[in-house]
Design a protein around this motif. Structure first.
Motif, PDB file in Angstrom:
ATOM      1  N   ARG A   1      29.462  -5.727  -4.070  1.00 56.46           N
ATOM      2  CA  ARG A   1      27.980  -6.062  -4.847  1.00 56.46           C
ATOM      3  C   ARG A   1      28.136  -6.765  -5.316  1.00 56.46           C
ATOM      4  O   ARG A   1      26.863  -7.825  -6.157  1.00 56.46           O
ATOM      5  CB  ARG A   1      28.546  -4.385  -5.669  1.00 56.46           C
ATOM      6  CG  ARG A   1      26.742  -4.198  -5.893  1.00 56.46           C
ATOM      7  CD  ARG A   1      26.296  -3.758  -5.134  1.00 56.46           C
ATOM      8  NE  ARG A   1      24.745  -3.012  -5.500  1.00 56.46           N
ATOM      9  CZ  ARG A   1      23.415  -2.770  -4.885  1.00 56.46           C
ATOM     10  NH1 ARG A   1      24.332  -2.032  -3.903  1.00 56.46           N
ATOM     11  NH2 ARG A   1      22.629  -2.101  -4.888  1.00 56.46           N
ATOM     12  N   ILE A   2      28.887  -7.489  -6.510  1.00 54.87           N
ATOM     13  CA  ILE A   2      28.978  -8.463  -7.311  1.00 54.87           C
ATOM     14  C   ILE A   2      28.987 -10.035  -6.347  1.00 54.87           C
ATOM     15  O   ILE A   2      28.422 -10.910  -6.376  1.00 54.87           O
ATOM     16  CB  ILE A   2      30.039  -8.822  -7.973  1.00 54.87           C
ATOM     17  CG1 ILE A   2      30.137  -7.676  -9.155  1.00 54.87           C
ATOM     18  CG2 ILE A   2      30.415 -10.307  -9.099  1.00 54.87           C
ATOM     19  CD1 ILE A   2      31.669  -7.419 -10.103  1.00 54.87           C
ATOM     20  N   LEU A   3      29.674 -10.171  -5.314  1.00 52.84           N
ATOM     21  CA  LEU A   3      29.845 -11.327  -4.030  1.00 52.84           C
ATOM     22  C   LEU A   3      28.062 -11.231  -3.066  1.00 52.84           C
ATOM     23  O   LEU A   3      28.212 -11.971  -3.774  1.00 52.84           O
ATOM     24  CB  LEU A   3      30.518 -10.638  -3.106  1.00 52.84           C
ATOM     25  CG  LEU A   3      32.021 -11.491  -4.061  1.00 52.84           C
ATOM     26  CD1 LEU A   3      33.237 -10.927  -2.600  1.00 52.84           C
ATOM     27  CD2 LEU A   3      32.802 -12.569  -4.040  1.00 52.84           C
ATOM     28  N   LYS A   4      28.341  -9.909  -3.463  1.00 53.27           N
ATOM     29  CA  LYS A   4      26.173  -9.889  -2.676  1.00 53.27           C
ATOM     30  C   LYS A   4      25.306 -10.025  -3.470  1.00 53.27           C
ATOM     31  O   LYS A   4      24.764 -10.966  -2.641  1.00 53.27           O
ATOM     32  CB  LYS A   4      26.446  -8.240  -2.181  1.00 53.27           C
ATOM     33  CG  LYS A   4      24.946  -8.098  -1.159  1.00 53.27           C
ATOM     34  CD  LYS A   4      25.116  -6.849  -0.953  1.00 53.27           C
ATOM     35  CE  LYS A   4      23.540  -6.245  -0.317  1.00 53.27           C
ATOM     36  NZ  LYS A   4      23.624  -5.237   0.238  1.00 53.27           N
ATOM     37  N   LYS A   5      25.080 -10.074  -4.440  1.00 50.26           N
ATOM     38  CA  LYS A   5      24.291  -9.838  -5.682  1.00 50.26           C
ATOM     39  C   LYS A   5      24.672 -12.040  -6.286  1.00 50.26           C
ATOM     40  O   LYS A   5      23.159 -12.526  -6.455  1.00 50.26           O
ATOM     41  CB  LYS A   5      24.487  -9.222  -6.580  1.00 50.26           C
ATOM     42  CG  LYS A   5      23.937  -7.756  -6.223  1.00 50.26           C
ATOM     43  CD  LYS A   5      22.188  -7.815  -5.269  1.00 50.26           C
ATOM     44  CE  LYS A   5      21.870  -6.474  -5.242  1.00 50.26           C
ATOM     45  NZ  LYS A   5      21.379  -5.620  -6.347  1.00 50.26           N
ATOM     46  N   MET A   6      25.462 -12.024  -6.342  1.00 54.02           N
ATOM     47  CA  MET A   6      25.805 -13.389  -7.080  1.00 54.02           C
ATOM     48  C   MET A   6      25.652 -14.664  -6.357  1.00 54.02           C
ATOM     49  O   MET A   6      25.182 -15.490  -4.830  1.00 54.02           O
ATOM     50  CB  MET A   6      27.366 -13.537  -6.719  1.00 54.02           C
ATOM     51  CG  MET A   6      27.827 -14.611  -8.273  1.00 54.02           C
ATOM     52  SD  MET A   6      29.960 -14.772  -8.796  1.00 54.02           S
ATOM     53  CE  MET A   6      30.288 -14.860  -6.600  1.00 54.02           C
ATOM     54  N   ARG A   7      24.757 -15.645  -7.038  1.00 55.42           N
ATOM     55  CA  ARG A   7      23.849 -16.749  -6.287  1.00 55.42           C
ATOM     56  C   ARG A   7      25.599 -18.039  -6.071  1.00 55.42           C
ATOM     57  O   ARG A   7      26.155 -17.607  -6.541  1.00 55.42           O
ATOM     58  CB  ARG A   7      23.186 -17.362  -7.455  1.00 55.42           C
ATOM     59  CG  ARG A   7      21.474 -16.665  -7.401  1.00 55.42           C
ATOM     60  CD  ARG A   7      21.140 -18.264  -8.505  1.00 55.42           C
ATOM     61  NE  ARG A   7      20.161 -16.947  -9.143  1.00 55.42           N
ATOM     62  CZ  ARG A   7      19.995 -17.011 -10.452  1.00 55.42           C
ATOM     63  NH1 ARG A   7      21.149 -17.016 -11.085  1.00 55.42           N
ATOM     64  NH2 ARG A   7      18.915 -15.306 -10.750  1.00 55.42           N
ATOM     65  N   TYR A   8      25.324 -18.707  -5.000  1.00 51.08           N
ATOM     66  CA  TYR A   8      26.214 -19.548  -4.348  1.00 51.08           C
ATOM     67  C   TYR A   8      26.642 -20.284  -5.515  1.00 51.08           C
ATOM     68  O   TYR A   8      25.912 -21.105  -6.436  1.00 51.08           O
ATOM     69  CB  TYR A   8      25.653 -20.774  -3.715  1.00 51.08           C
ATOM     70  CG  TYR A   8      26.860 -21.041  -3.357  1.00 51.08           C
ATOM     71  CD1 TYR A   8      27.963 -20.951  -2.298  1.00 51.08           C
ATOM     72  CD2 TYR A   8      26.605 -22.836  -3.382  1.00 51.08           C
ATOM     73  CE1 TYR A   8      28.835 -22.049  -1.560  1.00 51.08           C
ATOM     74  CE2 TYR A   8      27.636 -23.560  -2.958  1.00 51.08           C
ATOM     75  CZ  TYR A   8      28.543 -23.186  -2.310  1.00 51.08           C
ATOM     76  OH  TYR A   8      30.111 -24.279  -1.908  1.00 51.08           O
ATOM     77  N   GLY A   9      27.858 -20.335  -5.932  1.00 55.38           N
ATOM     78  CA  GLY A   9      28.600 -21.361  -6.657  1.00 55.38           C
ATOM     79  C   GLY A   9      28.995 -20.447  -8.411  1.00 55.38           C
ATOM     80  O   GLY A   9      28.879 -21.426  -9.425  1.00 55.38           O
TER      81      GLY A   9
END
Length: 449
Positions: free
Chosen positions: A6-14
């Motif tokens: 979920r965190i990886l999905k919602k996180m912006r690149y970098g």
């Protein structure tokens, strides 16, 4: 795993780096362990490889031994090599639970748990190995001990496991000339006054009657006093000898939590707010079986001490809220509270047999038998993580409709090098050669003296 996704999905690149630390490189879908133990599902299809599911995360295979909250540093002990420190800005505690055991003599040496896929594989091989022993021996005492199976704990894990294993043993007995189902003894023990409490008293009573109709002896209000050398002594004065003692008497939070300096509840869970943030912190979250999460739905109904039960239904939903809250915390947004109304419970008691309680609004729909078994498979089949594993699980079930159950024991896999070691170790010297060498040594000693 779900929180990291979920965190990886919602996180912006970098925006951040997500690091997952686990002693195993995979996640286990525990509701399928009884079916894996019975051979209805391939063990490889019950686990999800973390590196495949989380390709953008850093996956470390090891254990977190200490957490320094002041410095925001975790100490990692990898599988090999020396421990090292890993700094963090935000921390998620999701270590799950371990088997809840008691200081019962002989339990550590003889008990078999059901918390991991390794234990499920081991139980399957062990049970089939006992049938091999019973079929091949002429010693009646050895035979009786091999064909007696004791299960301690009558919750979901215990009832499902005894149902699945009894099914497997019944099928396997068809291929043994000297072993029949009537020769086997299955015993289920629980200190409570009922089994399957999660589905209510009526379905629990049905589950008990169903298992007893299949020849399973059920002793309620009974505890285990000792099991030294496989000699099981129960509090109702029943004593049996068994090579198979399966322990499914509940779970407890991972004991490693006590080393992290986190606020813990009375039973060892991490004490969290409804937002899943650990009490007294704004950068640590916890969820799943190791967290004490307030049940807002239960509290609105008037139960001020309601807590979310440790099951997959809550854990998977908590993970999504936790992931969203970590992103909100990173960006300075408000936290969302976790609230979920119980949707019911399903349990399989072997092939084509089960119980189910489905909650629709304020109505509880109770099912039993084949229809409940279909509900059990449908629910957990859809809840299985990743499309890849869903397809494999449903493929196993489909093949099982047309092909006979596999009854091969691969117990040797637990010691795979044993045969090679026996073949490679130096052969002992022949007796004659040994005598000649001894005589030569005596002569040499005589000359020297």
């Amino acid at each position: 795993m779900y929180a990291a996704r979920r965190i990886l999905k919602k996180m912006r690149y970098g925006e951040a780096t997500v690091t997952v630390v686990d002693p195993r490189s995979y996640m286990t879908y525990q509701p399928f362990l009884p079916e894996a133990a019975a051979g209805s599902i391939s063990p490889r299809h019950v686990v999800v490889p973390l590196r495949r599911v989380l390709p953008k995360a850093e996956v470390l295979t090891g254990r977190v031994t200490t957490i320094d909250q002041d410095r925001k540093v975790a100490t990692i002990a990898p599988l090999v090599g020396e421990a090292y420190e890993l700094p963090f800005d935000y921390l998620v505690i999701a270590m799950g639970a371990v088997s809840r055991t008691f200081p019962i003599p002989g339990l550590a040496e003889n008990g078999i748990g059901m918390k991991g896929i390794e234990e499920a594989i081991g139980l399957r091989n062990h049970v089939l190995e006992q049938l091999d022993k019973a079929d091949s021996t002429t010693d009646e005492e050895v035979r009786r001990k091999a064909l007696t199976f004791v299960f301690v704990g009558g919750g979901f894990a215990g009832a499902e496991t005894v149902g699945e294993v009894e099914d497997m043993a019944r099928d396997a007995a068809k291929y043994y000339k000297n072993v029949k189902r009537e020769d086997m003894r299955f015993i289920l023990v629980d200190v409570a006054d009922k089994i399957l409490p999660e589905v209510g008293p009526k379905l629990g009573a049905y589950g008990k009657e169903h298992l007893e109709s299949r020849g399973v002896e059920i002793y309620l209000g009974t505890s285990t006093k000792s099991c030294v050398d496989g000699h099981v002594v129960l509090s109702n004065d029943l004593e049996v000898d068994s090579n198979t003692i399966v322990w499914t008497a509940g779970v407890k939070p991972n004991p490693a939590l006590s080393r992290f300096g986190l606020p813990l509840g009375p039973r060892g869970h991490v004490d969290t707010q409804a937002t899943l943030q650990v009490q007294g912190t704004d950068y640590i979250w916890a969820a799943g079986d190791n967290a004490q999460v307030p049940d807002l739905v239960g509290r609105k109904a008037g139960n001020e001490n309601a807590w979310c039960p440790p099951n997959a239904q809550h854990a998977l939903r908590q993970a999504k809220v936790l992931g969203d809250n970590v992103i909100s915390g990173m960006r300075g947004f408000p936290q969302k509270e976790y609230s979920h109304a119980n949707k019911g419970a399903v349990a399989g008691l072997g092939l084509h047999k089960g119980v189910a309680m489905i909650v629709v609004g304020k109505t509880k729909i109770k099912l039993k038998g084949r229809l409940a078994w279909y509900m059990h498979r449908a629910y957990h089949g859809m809840a299985m993580p990743t499309f890849n594993r869903k397809i494999r699980v449903f493929a196993d079930w489909t093949l099982g409709m047309f092909l006979k159950r596999e009854i091969t024991s691969l117990g040797a896999m637990e010691n795979p090098r044993e045969e090679f070691y026996e073949a490679a170790k130096p052969a002992p010297a022949p007796a004659a050669a040994a005598d000649d060498k001894a005589k030569a040594d005596d002569k040499a000693k005589a000359k020297a003296s």
